[in-house]
Scaffold this motif. Structure first.
Motif, PDB file in Angstrom:
ATOM      1  N   PHE A  18       0.807  -1.212   0.000  1.00 48.10           N
ATOM      2  CA  PHE A  18       0.000   0.000   0.000  1.00 48.10           C
ATOM      3  C   PHE A  18       0.848   1.274   0.000  1.00 48.10           C
ATOM      4  O   PHE A  18       0.514   2.242  -0.682  1.00 48.10           O
ATOM      5  CB  PHE A  18      -0.934   0.012   1.220  1.00 48.10           C
ATOM      6  N   LYS A  19       1.945   1.264   0.751  1.00 44.22           N
ATOM      7  CA  LYS A  19       2.672   2.518   0.954  1.00 44.22           C
ATOM      8  C   LYS A  19       3.808   2.743  -0.044  1.00 44.22           C
ATOM      9  O   LYS A  19       4.148   3.893  -0.340  1.00 44.22           O
ATOM     10  CB  LYS A  19       3.225   2.564   2.385  1.00 44.22           C
ATOM     11  N   TYR A  20       4.389   1.649  -0.570  1.00 38.06           N
ATOM     12  CA  TYR A  20       5.597   1.819  -1.371  1.00 38.06           C
ATOM     13  C   TYR A  20       5.484   1.282  -2.791  1.00 38.06           C
ATOM     14  O   TYR A  20       6.477   1.249  -3.507  1.00 38.06           O
ATOM     15  CB  TYR A  20       6.780   1.154  -0.655  1.00 38.06           C
ATOM     16  N   ILE A  21       4.282   0.897  -3.211  1.00 40.06           N
ATOM     17  CA  ILE A  21       4.108   0.449  -4.585  1.00 40.06           C
ATOM     18  C   ILE A  21       4.373   1.589  -5.565  1.00 40.06           C
ATOM     19  O   ILE A  21       4.862   1.376  -6.679  1.00 40.06           O
ATOM     20  CB  ILE A  21       2.685  -0.139  -4.788  1.00 40.06           C
ATOM     21  N   GLY A  22       4.060   2.813  -5.132  1.00 40.61           N
ATOM     22  CA  GLY A  22       4.325   3.972  -5.981  1.00 40.61           C
ATOM     23  C   GLY A  22       5.811   4.175  -6.212  1.00 40.61           C
ATOM     24  O   GLY A  22       6.251   4.491  -7.327  1.00 40.61           O
ATOM     25  N   LEU A  23       6.597   4.013  -5.154  1.00 39.26           N
ATOM     26  CA  LEU A  23       8.055   4.147  -5.267  1.00 39.26           C
ATOM     27  C   LEU A  23       8.612   3.053  -6.167  1.00 39.26           C
ATOM     28  O   LEU A  23       9.483   3.315  -7.009  1.00 39.26           O
ATOM     29  CB  LEU A  23       8.698   4.074  -3.887  1.00 39.26           C
ATOM     30  N   ALA A  24       8.103   1.837  -6.003  1.00 33.35           N
ATOM     31  CA  ALA A  24       8.556   0.732  -6.845  1.00 33.35           C
ATOM     32  C   ALA A  24       8.214   0.989  -8.308  1.00 33.35           C
ATOM     33  O   ALA A  24       9.024   0.716  -9.207  1.00 33.35           O
ATOM     34  CB  ALA A  24       7.921  -0.575  -6.371  1.00 33.35           C
ATOM     35  N   SER A  25       7.029   1.535  -8.541  1.00 28.01           N
ATOM     36  CA  SER A  25       6.621   1.855  -9.912  1.00 28.01           C
ATOM     37  C   SER A  25       7.521   2.919 -10.519  1.00 28.01           C
ATOM     38  O   SER A  25       7.902   2.845 -11.700  1.00 28.01           O
ATOM     39  CB  SER A  25       5.164   2.337  -9.916  1.00 28.01           C
ATOM     40  N   GLU A  26       7.882   3.922  -9.712  1.00 20.77           N
ATOM     41  CA  GLU A  26       8.762   4.982 -10.190  1.00 20.77           C
ATOM     42  C   GLU A  26      10.144   4.438 -10.548  1.00 20.77           C
ATOM     43  O   GLU A  26      10.728   4.809 -11.579  1.00 20.77           O
ATOM     44  CB  GLU A  26       8.890   6.064  -9.118  1.00 20.77           C
ATOM     45  N   ILE A  27      10.654   3.545  -9.717  1.00 18.30           N
ATOM     46  CA  ILE A  27      11.968   2.949  -9.980  1.00 18.30           C
ATOM     47  C   ILE A  27      11.935   2.091 -11.241  1.00 18.30           C
ATOM     48  O   ILE A  27      12.823   2.171 -12.101  1.00 18.30           O
ATOM     49  CB  ILE A  27      12.427   2.113  -8.770  1.00 18.30           C
ATOM     50  N   LEU A  28      10.859   1.292 -11.379  1.00 13.74           N
ATOM     51  CA  LEU A  28      10.736   0.439 -12.552  1.00 13.74           C
ATOM     52  C   LEU A  28      10.613   1.250 -13.833  1.00 13.74           C
ATOM     53  O   LEU A  28      11.160   0.877 -14.880  1.00 13.74           O
ATOM     54  CB  LEU A  28       9.524  -0.486 -12.406  1.00 13.74           C
ATOM     55  N   SER A  29       9.884   2.372 -13.748  1.00 14.55           N
ATOM     56  CA  SER A  29       9.706   3.205 -14.941  1.00 14.55           C
ATOM     57  C   SER A  29      11.026   3.767 -15.450  1.00 14.55           C
ATOM     58  O   SER A  29      11.153   4.089 -16.642  1.00 14.55           O
ATOM     59  CB  SER A  29       8.737   4.346 -14.631  1.00 14.55           C
ATOM     60  N   LYS A  30      12.000   3.881 -14.554  1.00 13.28           N
ATOM     61  CA  LYS A  30      13.313   4.384 -14.958  1.00 13.28           C
ATOM     62  C   LYS A  30      14.254   3.260 -15.395  1.00 13.28           C
ATOM     63  O   LYS A  30      15.139   3.466 -16.225  1.00 13.28           O
ATOM     64  CB  LYS A  30      13.940   5.167 -13.802  1.00 13.28           C
ATOM     65  N   ILE A  31      14.040   2.065 -14.833  1.00 18.09           N
ATOM     66  CA  ILE A  31      14.925   0.942 -15.146  1.00 18.09           C
ATOM     67  C   ILE A  31      14.526   0.242 -16.439  1.00 18.09           C
ATOM     68  O   ILE A  31      15.382  -0.097 -17.274  1.00 18.09           O
ATOM     69  CB  ILE A  31      14.937  -0.074 -13.983  1.00 18.09           C
ATOM     70  N   VAL A  91      18.736   1.973  10.551  1.00 15.78           N
ATOM     71  CA  VAL A  91      17.564   2.445  11.287  1.00 15.78           C
ATOM     72  C   VAL A  91      17.116   3.814  10.800  1.00 15.78           C
ATOM     73  O   VAL A  91      15.925   4.040  10.543  1.00 15.78           O
ATOM     74  CB  VAL A  91      17.854   2.482  12.804  1.00 15.78           C
ATOM     75  N   MET A  92      18.053   4.738  10.648  1.00 17.39           N
ATOM     76  CA  MET A  92      17.668   6.086  10.229  1.00 17.39           C
ATOM     77  C   MET A  92      17.192   6.112   8.784  1.00 17.39           C
ATOM     78  O   MET A  92      16.301   6.902   8.423  1.00 17.39           O
ATOM     79  CB  MET A  92      18.829   7.048  10.436  1.00 17.39           C
ATOM     80  N   GLY A  93      17.762   5.253   7.948  1.00 14.58           N
ATOM     81  CA  GLY A  93      17.256   5.150   6.588  1.00 14.58           C
ATOM     82  C   GLY A  93      15.831   4.640   6.563  1.00 14.58           C
ATOM     83  O   GLY A  93      14.990   5.135   5.803  1.00 14.58           O
ATOM     84  N   LEU A  94      15.529   3.657   7.416  1.00 16.58           N
ATOM     85  CA  LEU A  94      14.169   3.127   7.509  1.00 16.58           C
ATOM     86  C   LEU A  94      13.200   4.159   8.082  1.00 16.58           C
ATOM     87  O   LEU A  94      12.048   4.243   7.660  1.00 16.58           O
ATOM     88  CB  LEU A  94      14.156   1.860   8.368  1.00 16.58           C
ATOM     89  N   ILE A  95      13.669   4.929   9.066  1.00 12.51           N
ATOM     90  CA  ILE A  95      12.815   5.988   9.620  1.00 12.51           C
ATOM     91  C   ILE A  95      12.480   7.004   8.527  1.00 12.51           C
ATOM     92  O   ILE A  95      11.343   7.473   8.414  1.00 12.51           O
ATOM     93  CB  ILE A  95      13.517   6.673  10.808  1.00 12.51           C
ATOM     94  N   GLY A  96      13.485   7.334   7.712  1.00 15.16           N
ATOM     95  CA  GLY A  96      13.225   8.246   6.605  1.00 15.16           C
ATOM     96  C   GLY A  96      12.225   7.659   5.638  1.00 15.16           C
ATOM     97  O   GLY A  96      11.253   8.326   5.239  1.00 15.16           O
ATOM     98  N   LEU A  97      12.412   6.400   5.254  1.00 16.78           N
ATOM     99  CA  LEU A  97      11.510   5.740   4.312  1.00 16.78           C
ATOM    100  C   LEU A  97      10.114   5.587   4.893  1.00 16.78           C
ATOM    101  O   LEU A  97       9.119   5.627   4.158  1.00 16.78           O
ATOM    102  CB  LEU A  97      12.075   4.365   3.936  1.00 16.78           C
ATOM    103  N   TRP A  98      10.025   5.402   6.208  1.00 15.39           N
ATOM    104  CA  TRP A  98       8.723   5.285   6.862  1.00 15.39           C
ATOM    105  C   TRP A  98       7.886   6.552   6.660  1.00 15.39           C
ATOM    106  O   TRP A  98       6.662   6.479   6.543  1.00 15.39           O
ATOM    107  CB  TRP A  98       8.931   5.032   8.359  1.00 15.39           C
ATOM    108  N   HIS A  99       8.549   7.704   6.590  1.00 10.74           N
ATOM    109  CA  HIS A  99       7.817   8.965   6.434  1.00 10.74           C
ATOM    110  C   HIS A  99       7.250   9.153   5.035  1.00 10.74           C
ATOM    111  O   HIS A  99       6.344   9.978   4.843  1.00 10.74           O
ATOM    112  CB  HIS A  99       8.721  10.148   6.788  1.00 10.74           C
ATOM    113  N   GLY A 100       7.764   8.434   4.070  1.00 10.42           N
ATOM    114  CA  GLY A 100       7.232   8.560   2.716  1.00 10.42           C
ATOM    115  C   GLY A 100       8.042   7.757   1.716  1.00 10.42           C
ATOM    116  O   GLY A 100       9.246   7.563   1.891  1.00 10.42           O
ATOM    117  N   GLY A 101       7.362   7.283   0.664  1.00 14.07           N
ATOM    118  CA  GLY A 101       8.032   6.471  -0.341  1.00 14.07           C
ATOM    119  C   GLY A 101       8.699   7.313  -1.408  1.00 14.07           C
ATOM    120  O   GLY A 101       8.302   7.289  -2.573  1.00 14.07           O
ATOM    121  N   ALA A 102       9.718   8.072  -1.023  1.00 16.20           N
ATOM    122  CA  ALA A 102      10.468   8.890  -1.969  1.00 16.20           C
ATOM    123  C   ALA A 102      11.917   8.977  -1.519  1.00 16.20           C
ATOM    124  O   ALA A 102      12.228   8.824  -0.332  1.00 16.20           O
ATOM    125  CB  ALA A 102       9.857  10.291  -2.082  1.00 16.20           C
ATOM    126  N   VAL A 103      12.799   9.239  -2.481  1.00 16.74           N
ATOM    127  CA  VAL A 103      14.233   9.244  -2.198  1.00 16.74           C
ATOM    128  C   VAL A 103      14.610  10.323  -1.190  1.00 16.74           C
ATOM    129  O   VAL A 103      15.491  10.126  -0.345  1.00 16.74           O
ATOM    130  CB  VAL A 103      15.031   9.436  -3.506  1.00 16.74           C
TER     131      VAL A 103
END
Length: 357
Positions: A50-63, A271-283
């Protein structure tokens, strides 16, 4: 719960099914590591979908174009269920504590009340099960003092959100604008720093106050974080329920700071990378988290190599506290630039702040 049913019956049934599964598993989960891992995998996968399918789609669209793959893959974009992150984290907490045998199970209705407790479902705080079930069992029903205490906290939160945060938004909303002077950008980032504090702490006040009306004392989420003297103290007092959750269920299981220094560095960045990712599915959220991870590592190096050489009298002085607080505050303020803008705009603003004047 009624709001969830009305807004998306299918999503509610999914979450209810997950909750029911978790409760049944919790009956026999004690000391069964494989059962724990299996039961945790399902809600985590649902959260990722639910939360990160958008990020995965964005990555795939570039790859995919780069790999010349046909046909193009299109991923679905499901609506994000209300409070899915906080729901999942409470579920994980409950299952882990039941696995360790450190808490009672409670009955099914009490468990559902905890998982779907609406005052804290949308955006926290992430209440712990032992505190919640203890208050549920000892509840004396409605009392007028609960209403007065709750309304006082709610009014405080509304003032923070609707007055202070909204006034600051008139300035901070310009953070994605280009062509402004260094002075104006400093005003904007200061405004954003206080806006996000008043907005989020205001929401927490409203949630805590709403819970208090029902007789519950929920964990505090903020404790003057901008007045702390180092970045570690900041994180112990900013979004307290989230920070403590990651400490207990990610950092410590990874080994915390008990191993080598290099291992501590790795654990901190994870941990801090995950905390960042938890706040939103963007780089940009991941960059923000890693930025704070770097700050925590630098603090650890400072504490080990430099701090012992500084006279204790100076370390305990008001001047030392003031300098430390100013450095910490500005470190956090600069970090908000990564949090709220994309990479190119972040670089642009930092250049305006520090290079081009």
């Amino acid at each position: 719960m009624v709001f969830l049913i009305y807004s998306s019956p299918s999503t509610f049934l999914l979450l209810l099914g997950l909750s029911s599964f978790a409760y049944v598993v919790s009956i026999k989960i004690t000391d069964r590591r494989l059962v724990l891992i299996s039961s945790l995998t399902i809600p985590i996968m649902v959260l990722l979908y639910f939360k990160y399918i958008g990020l995965a789609s964005e990555i795939l669209s570039k790859i995919i174009p780069w790999l010349n793959i046909e046909p193009q893959i299109t991923l679905p974009k499901p609506a994000l269920p209300l409070g899915i992150s906080f729901y999942t984290f409470k579920l994980i907490h409950y299952l882990v504590e039941r696995f360790k045998g450190s808490t009672v199970q409670g009955n099914y209705i009490q468990f559902l009340l905890y998982i779907f407790f609406f005052p804290i479902l949308p955006s926290g705080p992430i209440e712990r099960w032992p505190n919640f079930i203890k208050q549920t069992i000892e509840s004396k029903g409605f009392q007028w003092k609960y209403l007065s205490e709750g309304l006082e906290r709610i009014i405080t939160g509304l003032f923070k959100k609707l007055v202070l945060a909204d006034i600051l938004a008139m300035y901070s909303d310009k953070i994605n604008t280009t062509g402004l002077s260094s002075k104006v950008y400093w005003i904007i980032v200061y405004a954003y720093a206080f806006r996000i504090y008043f907005d989020f702490s205001g929401y927490s006040d409203i949630a805590i106050g709403s819970a208090r009306i029902f007789g519950y004392k929920i964990i505090e989420n903020f404790n003057n974080p901008y007045l702390k003297r180092n970045i570690s103290e900041f994180w112990k007092n900013w979004h307290i329920s989230l920070t403590s959750w990651f400490r207990d269920y990610v950092f410590i299981p990874l080994g915390g700071s008990r191993g080598s220094f290099s291992r501590t560095i790795l654990n901190t960045f994870i941990v801090m990378g995950l905390i960042g990712l938890w706040h939103g599915g963007a780089v940009n959220f991941v960059i923000w988290g890693m930025y704070h991870g770097a700050g925590l590592i630098l603090l650890r190096i400072y504490s080990r190599l430099i701090c012992p050489k500084i006279p204790q009298v100076y370390q305990n002085s008001r001047f030392s506290y003031l300098v430390s607080n100013l450095v910490t505050f500005h470190f956090v303020v600069i970090g908000w630039v990564f949090f709220t803008t994309d990479i190119s705009q972040s670089i642009y603003i930092l250049q305006k702040l520090f290079i081009w004047g």
